[in-house]
Scaffold this motif. Structure first.
Motif, PDB file in Angstrom:
ATOM      1  N   CYS A  80      10.699 -16.847  -1.990  1.00 46.82           N
ATOM      2  CA  CYS A  80      11.386 -16.191  -3.106  1.00 46.82           C
ATOM      3  C   CYS A  80      10.490 -16.168  -4.346  1.00 46.82           C
ATOM      4  O   CYS A  80      10.375 -15.149  -5.019  1.00 46.82           O
ATOM      5  CB  CYS A  80      12.697 -16.903  -3.413  1.00 46.82           C
ATOM      6  SG  CYS A  80      13.634 -16.160  -4.753  1.00 46.82           S
ATOM      7  N   ALA A 101      21.398 -23.411   4.416  1.00 43.87           N
ATOM      8  CA  ALA A 101      22.669 -23.046   5.057  1.00 43.87           C
ATOM      9  C   ALA A 101      22.455 -22.349   6.399  1.00 43.87           C
ATOM     10  O   ALA A 101      23.252 -22.531   7.326  1.00 43.87           O
ATOM     11  CB  ALA A 101      23.489 -22.153   4.129  1.00 43.87           C
ATOM     12  N   ILE A 102      21.388 -21.567   6.513  1.00 43.57           N
ATOM     13  CA  ILE A 102      21.175 -20.844   7.778  1.00 43.57           C
ATOM     14  C   ILE A 102      20.271 -21.616   8.735  1.00 43.57           C
ATOM     15  O   ILE A 102      19.969 -21.130   9.821  1.00 43.57           O
ATOM     16  CB  ILE A 102      20.629 -19.421   7.546  1.00 43.57           C
ATOM     17  CG1 ILE A 102      19.256 -19.459   6.884  1.00 43.57           C
ATOM     18  CG2 ILE A 102      21.593 -18.591   6.745  1.00 43.57           C
ATOM     19  CD1 ILE A 102      18.589 -18.095   6.803  1.00 43.57           C
ATOM     20  N   ILE A 155      19.168 -20.433  -5.413  1.00 48.56           N
ATOM     21  CA  ILE A 155      20.055 -19.883  -4.385  1.00 48.56           C
ATOM     22  C   ILE A 155      19.299 -19.655  -3.081  1.00 48.56           C
ATOM     23  O   ILE A 155      19.842 -19.862  -1.994  1.00 48.56           O
ATOM     24  CB  ILE A 155      20.733 -18.598  -4.899  1.00 48.56           C
ATOM     25  CG1 ILE A 155      21.747 -18.969  -5.981  1.00 48.56           C
ATOM     26  CG2 ILE A 155      21.393 -17.822  -3.774  1.00 48.56           C
ATOM     27  CD1 ILE A 155      22.332 -17.791  -6.728  1.00 48.56           C
ATOM     28  N   SER A 156      18.029 -19.260  -3.171  1.00 47.31           N
ATOM     29  CA  SER A 156      17.250 -19.075  -1.939  1.00 47.31           C
ATOM     30  C   SER A 156      17.099 -20.396  -1.195  1.00 47.31           C
ATOM     31  O   SER A 156      17.133 -20.435   0.033  1.00 47.31           O
ATOM     32  CB  SER A 156      15.884 -18.465  -2.245  1.00 47.31           C
ATOM     33  OG  SER A 156      15.047 -19.392  -2.899  1.00 47.31           O
ATOM     34  N   LEU A 204      20.534 -21.038   0.476  1.00 56.26           N
ATOM     35  CA  LEU A 204      20.728 -20.141   1.618  1.00 56.26           C
ATOM     36  C   LEU A 204      19.838 -20.532   2.795  1.00 56.26           C
ATOM     37  O   LEU A 204      20.262 -20.477   3.950  1.00 56.26           O
ATOM     38  CB  LEU A 204      20.457 -18.695   1.214  1.00 56.26           C
ATOM     39  CG  LEU A 204      21.516 -18.032   0.344  1.00 56.26           C
ATOM     40  CD1 LEU A 204      21.068 -16.636  -0.075  1.00 56.26           C
ATOM     41  CD2 LEU A 204      22.835 -17.946   1.088  1.00 56.26           C
TER      42      LEU A 204
END
Length: 95
Positions: free
Chosen positions: A39, A27-28, A20-21, A24
């Motif tokens: 992470c 995505a950013i 997920i890190s 994300l």
């Protein structure tokens, strides 16, 4: 992860946290690889406070197997591409 009691669930949550890190980070607009490394470093730094010794041992064994499988996959692909007898990648090679 501190509140989970099942060892398998804790290991799965740690794997999902890293994945997920990456998502994300992408995505950013930052590097997903850097986000994954950060992470992993954070989980590694805090593992003695969050995980029991049994979970740490099982998680270490799990990650060793994952790394082994990924390395085997990468080595098999690169070795096959270099072999003149390999026809598996012949269509995608530019040379």
């Amino acid at each position: 992860m501190k509140y989970l009691k099942d060892e398998d669930l804790i290991i799965t949550a740690s794997m999902l946290a890293v994945w997920i890190s990456y998502l994300l980070g992408e995505a950013i607009g930052v590097s997903g690889v850097i986000a994954t490394v950060l992470c992993g470093m954070t989980i590694g730094w805090l593992q003695h406070e969050v995980f029991t010794a049994a979970v740490r041992l099982r998680a270490a064994a799990f990650w060793q197997v994952v790394i082994f499988l990924l390395e085997r996959r990468c080595n098999a692909t690169s070795t096959c591409r270099r072999s003149p007898r390999c026809t598996r990648w012949a269509a995608s090679d530019p040379a």
